[in-house]
Design an enzyme around this catalytic site. Sequence first.
Site, mmCIF file in Angstrom:
data_model
loop_
_atom_site.group_PDB
_atom_site.id
_atom_site.type_symbol
_atom_site.label_atom_id
_atom_site.label_comp_id
_atom_site.label_asym_id
_atom_site.label_seq_id
_atom_site.Cartn_x
_atom_site.Cartn_y
_atom_site.Cartn_z
ATOM 1 C CB CYS A 1 -0.927 0.014 1.212
ATOM 2 S SG CYS A 1 -0.065 0.071 2.794
ATOM 3 C CG ASP B 1 -0.063 13.089 -30.154
ATOM 4 O OD1 ASP B 1 0.809 13.915 -30.476
ATOM 5 O OD2 ASP B 1 -0.273 12.035 -30.784
ATOM 6 C CB CYS C 1 4.398 -0.246 2.166
ATOM 7 S SG CYS C 1 3.280 -1.447 2.924
#
Length: 737
Positions: free
Chosen positions: A46, A454, A49
């Site tokens: 997660c 783009d 962490c």
Amino acid sequence: MGQRNISNNTHVSNRLDQGENGYENFVEQNASGENSLSVLVSGVHCAGCIQKIESSLSKEQDIQSVRLNFSTKRLFITWSGVTKRADDFVHTIEKLGYGVSPYAPDKEQEQVKAQVRFLLVCMGVAGFAMGNIMLLSVGLWTSTSAEMGIATRDFMHWISAAIAIPAIMFAGRPFFRSAFKALKAGHTNMDVPISLALILASGMSLYETINHGEHVYFDSSVMLMFFLLIGRYLDYRARGAAHASATELLSTFTGFANVIDGQNTKRILIRDIKEGMNIRIASGEKFPVDGEITEGITTIDTSLVTGETLPKEARSGDKAFAGTMNISAPVTIIVEKAAENSLLADIVRLMEKATQGQAKYVRIADKAAKLYTPVVHSMALIAFLGWWLIGGIGVQESIMIAVTVLIITCPCALGLAVPVVQILATTTMMKKHILVKSGDALERLADIDTALMDKTGTITIGKPVLQPPYDEDVLKIAASLAVHSHHPLSQAIVNAHKGELYNCADVNEIAGQGLQGVWNGKTVRLGSRAWISPAFSDEARDIELWLDIEGSGEAKCFYFKDRLRDDSIEIISKLQSEGINVIMLSGDQESIVKDVAEQCGIKTYYAQISPIEKFNLMEELKAKGHKIMMIGDGLNDAPTLAGADISIAPSTAIDMAQNSADVIFMGDKFSPVYDVYKTAKQTQKLVSQNFILAVMYNMIAIPLAIAGMVTPLIAAIAMSGSSLIVIGNSFRLRLSS
């Protein structure tokens, strides 16, 4: 160029086996003395962490930067000072409860495959157990103890226990291992409450079975575990997709290259190419490294890097980039950057950086879980101690009240608030030929205020189309010559002519110029203005191709345009009416980009912009607080697609752009962009409503559970009811789409 301080790999492996880290052997050091280390970190589940690891390492002396990529689990550390500090950094990570190993792409792929296999096996076991226990539970649910008999009920409970307990012990390992490591290191994660719920529910169910109790929760335990495993498996696969495509692309440059050494040519591994070497690139071969052409004239397909479909002429002094294709003639280049430092490698590194930025989003369910873990567990403990020590009831009854608190406050409704709406939204989008890939894509899409687009292949179809007026007889001659070439403009001429063709003899493709052949005894040339009609002085505002027939006295010019999607103008106008600032980006020439921008009503546009410049522009806008949507289809767009708050690509995009994108739309229409935006806005309204409903449920249910006014059975029904209410509200999305 970085210097790799790597000694004998066998020696390193021996040191690691003997319990020494030896990570200084994997340190890279650049010319300025800056050290860098890449390692793989296991046990990261997660955003919390990531925060723990990055913040702990940032406190270390000499550290300059720390970045842990959530998708790839690759940790990149840079620092000044001695290389031996690498072992200290690794020890810091290991003390937090995470595993560390040297970064190796092959090992990384092995770990990914092993984890996928492990999760699939766990899902299979949990699914088998759930199906069988649910069959037994139907009989228990639909009859009373008096009707069934205590002996029969106990027998069915024991069968359920015999199936559930081994299944939970085996299939719950992904959660148990993660929770144990977290607790051992002195912190918690989402797997701690999951593990506690599984253990308490199954433990109390076993206790009730032994003591001939009426209510057991083996079915709920196994069902919860099964669906959690499905979510973890899907999330694991989704996070790894983008990196897998990048690794796959780089792996195509692990072959050989022809190096010119005096009068001889030798083949060496691409990874061993150094700056200053002379490389011979054959026609039809990809450039393995960045360099400058020193000999030869050719045309290069740069679509991989620039996204533009039109090949470009290249001659001595022009740059060539790794990954682009040499189309028409052999050339020699002098190496400017080795493969690991090429533009292609830079693009992949930018994608990893951008993916890490995306990984910092903490999803709403994770935020709720941070409060759920300490608050709910504390309430359950207080309920147990309060009733046992103060309320004067027995230990078993007090535990049942505590379990009731845990069950009734299980964050299922909170957990479903987002994914149920997402599933319905993505299903609805799929019916409209729109694929939503990322779990939190719609959440991020609803907040955008700027759209970067783009040009080629996104706003336009991406294929040049011959523009009228033109003479049909002249077109037939041109098509008869053009059919011998794969150049996009030649193909456009062939597609424009619907009739039969003449026979042309002695057709040759001249690198960087065009085609030459003989028709009806006359020399015919089809190619660039510089070759056919250099005296023509008007500025080229469109893509053009010239035809010269010997003896005709005048060259003919064909003009081409990349056709807009049929509804591009309408959709861009709708987005602007929603308050979104639309900006067009293109590697094409100024005049062509300006023309498209004016047709679409786009006020801000950038022409002849490189992939790095696109990415930097996106970063500048994000730094100013803008929420960015990027729409693109080429490798040149991939870093920006990965780094934007939300990214969309057409189905015609290259694999890397599609893997970087959160949303992919199919077909020639541009309307899916607006459709998915409106769906995202509606989705977020429903998510907010679901959270309000879930919070209201908990505000009412928790006090009743703590007061002992609710049994575990009623708690389970209430918990399921809250989930059903959230699901029912989510289905309103179907009515509005």
